[in-house]
Motif scaffolding. Structure first.
Motif, PDB file in Angstrom:
ATOM      1  N   ALA A 163     -62.770 -39.890 -41.881  1.00 31.35           N
ATOM      2  CA  ALA A 163     -63.450 -40.484 -42.726  1.00 31.35           C
ATOM      3  C   ALA A 163     -64.174 -39.337 -43.381  1.00 31.35           C
ATOM      4  CB  ALA A 163     -64.209 -41.481 -42.889  1.00 31.35           C
ATOM      5  N   THR A 164     -64.071 -39.271 -44.683  1.00 26.85           N
ATOM      6  CA  THR A 164     -64.683 -38.206 -45.256  1.00 26.85           C
ATOM      7  C   THR A 164     -65.969 -38.864 -46.435  1.00 26.85           C
ATOM      8  OG1 THR A 164     -64.863 -36.347 -47.144  1.00 26.85           O
ATOM      9  CG2 THR A 164     -62.922 -37.891 -47.178  1.00 26.85           C
ATOM     10  N   ASN A 165     -67.097 -38.234 -46.466  1.00 27.54           N
ATOM     11  CA  ASN A 165     -68.075 -38.738 -47.224  1.00 27.54           C
ATOM     12  C   ASN A 165     -68.060 -37.832 -48.674  1.00 27.54           C
ATOM     13  OD1 ASN A 165     -70.738 -39.936 -47.974  1.00 27.54           O
ATOM     14  ND2 ASN A 165     -71.542 -37.835 -47.822  1.00 27.54           N
ATOM     15  N   THR A 166     -66.912 -37.445 -48.995  1.00 31.56           N
ATOM     16  CA  THR A 166     -66.763 -36.332 -50.053  1.00 31.56           C
ATOM     17  C   THR A 166     -67.240 -37.361 -51.472  1.00 31.56           C
ATOM     18  OG1 THR A 166     -65.412 -35.063 -51.701  1.00 31.56           O
ATOM     19  CG2 THR A 166     -64.435 -37.082 -50.685  1.00 31.56           C
ATOM     20  N   SER A 167     -67.929 -36.886 -52.268  1.00 29.86           N
ATOM     21  CA  SER A 167     -68.743 -37.130 -53.463  1.00 29.86           C
ATOM     22  C   SER A 167     -67.446 -37.438 -54.617  1.00 29.86           C
ATOM     23  CB  SER A 167     -69.816 -36.676 -53.952  1.00 29.86           C
ATOM     24  OG  SER A 167     -69.376 -35.222 -54.297  1.00 29.86           O
ATOM     25  N   SER A 168     -66.298 -36.596 -54.510  1.00 27.49           N
ATOM     26  CA  SER A 168     -65.438 -36.484 -55.666  1.00 27.49           C
ATOM     27  C   SER A 168     -64.072 -36.073 -55.386  1.00 27.49           C
ATOM     28  CB  SER A 168     -65.940 -35.589 -56.752  1.00 27.49           C
ATOM     29  OG  SER A 168     -66.721 -34.771 -56.369  1.00 27.49           O
ATOM     30  N   LEU A 169     -63.765 -35.390 -54.173  1.00 20.55           N
ATOM     31  CA  LEU A 169     -62.600 -34.703 -54.011  1.00 20.55           C
ATOM     32  C   LEU A 169     -61.697 -35.694 -53.600  1.00 20.55           C
ATOM     33  CD1 LEU A 169     -63.984 -31.735 -51.942  1.00 20.55           C
ATOM     34  CD2 LEU A 169     -62.720 -31.624 -54.112  1.00 20.55           C
ATOM     35  N   PRO A 170     -60.458 -35.589 -54.071  1.00 17.41           N
ATOM     36  CA  PRO A 170     -59.248 -36.501 -53.548  1.00 17.41           C
ATOM     37  C   PRO A 170     -58.870 -36.893 -52.185  1.00 17.41           C
ATOM     38  CG  PRO A 170     -58.524 -34.758 -55.081  1.00 17.41           C
ATOM     39  CD  PRO A 170     -59.857 -34.268 -54.693  1.00 17.41           C
ATOM     40  N   ILE A 171     -59.202 -37.981 -51.953  1.00 16.40           N
ATOM     41  CA  ILE A 171     -58.884 -38.222 -50.490  1.00 16.40           C
ATOM     42  C   ILE A 171     -57.328 -38.187 -50.213  1.00 16.40           C
ATOM     43  CG2 ILE A 171     -58.896 -40.461 -48.780  1.00 16.40           C
ATOM     44  CD1 ILE A 171     -61.584 -39.538 -50.182  1.00 16.40           C
ATOM     45  N   THR A 172     -56.513 -38.451 -51.137  1.00 14.70           N
ATOM     46  CA  THR A 172     -55.175 -38.211 -50.678  1.00 14.70           C
ATOM     47  C   THR A 172     -54.794 -36.902 -50.392  1.00 14.70           C
ATOM     48  OG1 THR A 172     -54.578 -40.104 -52.366  1.00 14.70           O
ATOM     49  CG2 THR A 172     -52.933 -38.770 -51.793  1.00 14.70           C
ATOM     50  N   GLU A 173     -55.453 -35.914 -51.023  1.00 15.27           N
ATOM     51  CA  GLU A 173     -55.181 -34.443 -51.004  1.00 15.27           C
ATOM     52  C   GLU A 173     -55.706 -34.010 -49.525  1.00 15.27           C
ATOM     53  OE1 GLU A 173     -56.258 -31.933 -54.361  1.00 15.27           O
ATOM     54  OE2 GLU A 173     -56.161 -30.152 -53.170  1.00 15.27           O
ATOM     55  N   ILE A 174     -56.930 -34.697 -49.075  1.00 12.22           N
ATOM     56  CA  ILE A 174     -57.602 -34.269 -47.894  1.00 12.22           C
ATOM     57  C   ILE A 174     -56.654 -34.932 -46.809  1.00 12.22           C
ATOM     58  CG2 ILE A 174     -59.711 -34.730 -46.234  1.00 12.22           C
ATOM     59  CD1 ILE A 174     -61.330 -34.628 -48.918  1.00 12.22           C
ATOM     60  N   ALA A 175     -55.958 -36.225 -46.987  1.00  8.26           N
ATOM     61  CA  ALA A 175     -55.320 -36.768 -45.817  1.00  8.26           C
ATOM     62  C   ALA A 175     -53.941 -35.938 -45.637  1.00  8.26           C
ATOM     63  CB  ALA A 175     -54.942 -38.268 -46.354  1.00  8.26           C
ATOM     64  N   ALA A 176     -53.631 -35.284 -46.744  1.00  7.87           N
ATOM     65  CA  ALA A 176     -52.167 -34.489 -46.544  1.00  7.87           C
ATOM     66  C   ALA A 176     -52.181 -33.345 -45.735  1.00  7.87           C
ATOM     67  CB  ALA A 176     -51.841 -34.131 -48.000  1.00  7.87           C
ATOM     68  N   ALA A 177     -53.693 -32.864 -45.414  1.00  9.36           N
ATOM     69  CA  ALA A 177     -53.959 -31.861 -44.469  1.00  9.36           C
ATOM     70  C   ALA A 177     -53.608 -32.274 -43.150  1.00  9.36           C
ATOM     71  CB  ALA A 177     -54.998 -31.440 -44.765  1.00  9.36           C
ATOM     72  N   THR A 178     -53.543 -33.775 -42.924  1.00 11.67           N
ATOM     73  CA  THR A 178     -53.442 -34.175 -41.277  1.00 11.67           C
ATOM     74  C   THR A 178     -51.735 -34.734 -41.330  1.00 11.67           C
ATOM     75  OG1 THR A 178     -54.041 -36.320 -41.858  1.00 11.67           O
ATOM     76  CG2 THR A 178     -55.730 -34.825 -41.665  1.00 11.67           C
ATOM     77  N   GLU A 179     -51.690 -35.177 -39.930  1.00 12.96           N
ATOM     78  CA  GLU A 179     -50.393 -35.870 -39.765  1.00 12.96           C
ATOM     79  C   GLU A 179     -50.499 -37.237 -39.546  1.00 12.96           C
ATOM     80  OE1 GLU A 179     -47.662 -34.160 -39.083  1.00 12.96           O
ATOM     81  OE2 GLU A 179     -48.647 -32.278 -39.344  1.00 12.96           O
ATOM     82  N   ARG A 180     -51.906 -37.639 -39.902  1.00 12.37           N
ATOM     83  CA  ARG A 180     -52.058 -39.159 -39.827  1.00 12.37           C
ATOM     84  C   ARG A 180     -52.693 -39.661 -41.240  1.00 12.37           C
ATOM     85  NH1 ARG A 180     -56.547 -39.599 -35.173  1.00 12.37           N
ATOM     86  NH2 ARG A 180     -55.942 -37.192 -34.474  1.00 12.37           N
ATOM     87  N   PRO A 181     -52.041 -39.279 -42.465  1.00 12.26           N
ATOM     88  CA  PRO A 181     -52.767 -39.722 -43.649  1.00 12.26           C
ATOM     89  C   PRO A 181     -53.122 -41.330 -43.704  1.00 12.26           C
ATOM     90  CG  PRO A 181     -50.322 -39.156 -44.028  1.00 12.26           C
ATOM     91  CD  PRO A 181     -50.827 -38.528 -42.558  1.00 12.26           C
ATOM     92  N   GLU A 182     -52.463 -42.030 -43.078  1.00 12.31           N
ATOM     93  CA  GLU A 182     -52.555 -43.415 -43.082  1.00 12.31           C
ATOM     94  C   GLU A 182     -53.877 -43.630 -42.380  1.00 12.31           C
ATOM     95  OE1 GLU A 182     -50.499 -42.443 -39.390  1.00 12.31           O
ATOM     96  OE2 GLU A 182     -49.928 -41.992 -41.457  1.00 12.31           O
ATOM     97  N   GLN A 183     -54.541 -42.994 -41.561  1.00 15.24           N
ATOM     98  CA  GLN A 183     -55.784 -42.886 -40.870  1.00 15.24           C
ATOM     99  C   GLN A 183     -56.879 -42.419 -41.589  1.00 15.24           C
ATOM    100  OE1 GLN A 183     -53.351 -43.264 -37.258  1.00 15.24           O
ATOM    101  NE2 GLN A 183     -55.183 -42.785 -36.528  1.00 15.24           N
ATOM    102  N   THR A 199     -60.247 -29.377 -45.623  1.00 13.12           N
ATOM    103  CA  THR A 199     -58.893 -29.340 -45.165  1.00 13.12           C
ATOM    104  C   THR A 199     -58.968 -28.582 -43.747  1.00 13.12           C
ATOM    105  OG1 THR A 199     -58.134 -27.611 -46.725  1.00 13.12           O
ATOM    106  CG2 THR A 199     -57.524 -29.816 -47.499  1.00 13.12           C
ATOM    107  N   ASP A 200     -59.306 -27.722 -43.804  1.00 14.77           N
ATOM    108  CA  ASP A 200     -59.422 -26.810 -42.450  1.00 14.77           C
ATOM    109  C   ASP A 200     -60.164 -27.752 -41.493  1.00 14.77           C
ATOM    110  OD1 ASP A 200     -59.271 -24.393 -40.901  1.00 14.77           O
ATOM    111  OD2 ASP A 200     -61.514 -24.411 -40.902  1.00 14.77           O
ATOM    112  N   ILE A 201     -61.368 -28.508 -41.603  1.00 14.43           N
ATOM    113  CA  ILE A 201     -61.983 -29.291 -40.683  1.00 14.43           C
ATOM    114  C   ILE A 201     -60.975 -30.455 -40.334  1.00 14.43           C
ATOM    115  CG2 ILE A 201     -63.903 -30.984 -40.499  1.00 14.43           C
ATOM    116  CD1 ILE A 201     -65.526 -28.974 -42.166  1.00 14.43           C
ATOM    117  N   PHE A 202     -60.012 -30.968 -41.241  1.00 13.85           N
ATOM    118  CA  PHE A 202     -59.446 -32.080 -40.979  1.00 13.85           C
ATOM    119  C   PHE A 202     -58.352 -31.901 -40.193  1.00 13.85           C
ATOM    120  CE2 PHE A 202     -60.483 -36.298 -42.780  1.00 13.85           C
ATOM    121  CZ  PHE A 202     -61.871 -35.932 -43.361  1.00 13.85           C
TER     122      PHE A 202
END
Ligand code: CAA
Length: 283
Positions: A115-135, A98-101
């Motif tokens: 984009a994230t290559n995470t193998s299992s972490l929730p994309i929605t939560e990573i997206a929420a750390a940004t101002e552009r969750p739709e991207q 989330t810090d990187i994002f």
């Protein structure tokens, strides 16, 4: 949405592989890591892989050199300013990701996909750390990246169709097969693969058979290229444990409890191939 320039965060096994296939497909790639020597090591591995392809007659020396020239060394996340898409392949840790994002969101142009290559972490939560969750989207490559066909593409709750389509198109240009899945713990790949590996570890733990016998059964009986214990060593036992814990916590179901033997090996520092010892010993 046209993608020409890519930035890859993390020059390890996954990030290096992703940078390699992007450069081979003609994209200009910024390969980023915290330290210069990590990036250098990543590029060395890519050069070795490409040289092998030249030896095998799959590419010419000129094509190899051109691909290497398309890779630009980066130590600064600010280089995201040049990218149409950033593919993050850093460590599997939500705080770090989330810090990187957050930083990428500040640095990347408004049109850029994160984009994230995470193998299992929730994309929605990573997206929420940004101002552009739709991207924001998951692009889960398999190891070894240059060899494996699949890219699991995971939409977050807000990911738009336009972003999904751009990523799908790029995946096809990388000569990979995109498969769309939803944002659920372990997605599809690790929800199925990891419990199989964990069960193989239980089979060893309970003394049902030797490690070699377990791997032989799955290789010769199911036509798997590697047995589950050999594959666990290849993936990294710390990664296997981490993913099992995400499944266990995410579903709250005891069927996903990590095998105590897996925990013990990780505590011992027996992390598989990368540490020289896991279920097997590596020279
Ligand atoms: N990088 C680049 N190329 C590689 C490579 C690597 N790390 N490892 C192997 N290769 C290439 C070899 O150069 C070789 O290419 P050529 O045919 O041109 O010579 C080819 O792959 C086959 O390699 P080998 O002959 O040495 O060995 P193999 O036939 O046993 O194949 C393998 C190796 C492709 C790794 C095969 O054993 C395999 O498919 N194993 C299963 C891998 C797997 O399941 N991956 C998914 C892991 S899960 C994951 O990644 C997701 C997650 O989130 C945990």
């Amino acid at each position: 949405m046209s993608i020409k320039k890519v930035m890859v965060i993390g020059a390890g096994q996954m990030g290096g592989g992703i940078a390699q296939v992007c450069a081979q497909a003609g994209y200009e790639v910024y390969l980023n890591d915290l330290r210069e020597e990590f990036v250098d090591r990543g590029i060395e591995t890519i050069a070795k892989n490409l040289s092998r392809s030249v030896e095998k007659g799959r590419m010419t020396e000129e094509e190899k050199e051109a691909a290497l020239e398309r890779i630009i060394r980066s130590k600064d996340l600010q280089d995201a300013a040049h990218a149409d898409i950033v593919i993050e392949a850093a460590v599997e840790n939500m705080t770090i990701k989330t810090d990187i994002f957050k930083k990428l969101d500040q640095a990347a142009p408004a049109h850029a996909i994160l984009a994230t290559n995470t193998s299992s972490l929730p994309i929605t939560e990573i997206a929420a750390a940004t101002e552009r969750p739709e991207q924001v989207i998951g692009m889960h490559f398999m190891n070894p990246v240059p060899v494996m066909k699949l890219v699991e593409i995971i939409r977050g709750l807000a990911t738009t169709d336009e972003v999904y389509q751009a990523v799908e198109e790029m995946t096809l240009k990388l000569n990979k097969a995109p498969v769309e899945v939803n944002d659920f713990p372990g997605f599809v790949s690790n929800r199925i693969l990891m419990p199989m590996i964990n069960e193989a570890i239980y089979t060893l733990f309970e003394g049902v058979a030797t490690k070699e016998a377990i791997d032989d059964v799955m290789k010769m009986g199911m036509n798997h290229p590697m047995g589950p214990l050999e594959l666990a060593d290849f993936i990294g036992l710390d990664t296997c444990l981490y993913i099992m814990e995400i499944l266990h916590e995410g579903f709250g179901d005891s069927k996903y409890r990590p095998c105590p033997l897996l925990r013990k090996y990780v505590k011992a520092g027996w992390l598989g191939k990368k540490s020289g010892r896991g279920f097997y010993i590596y020279e």
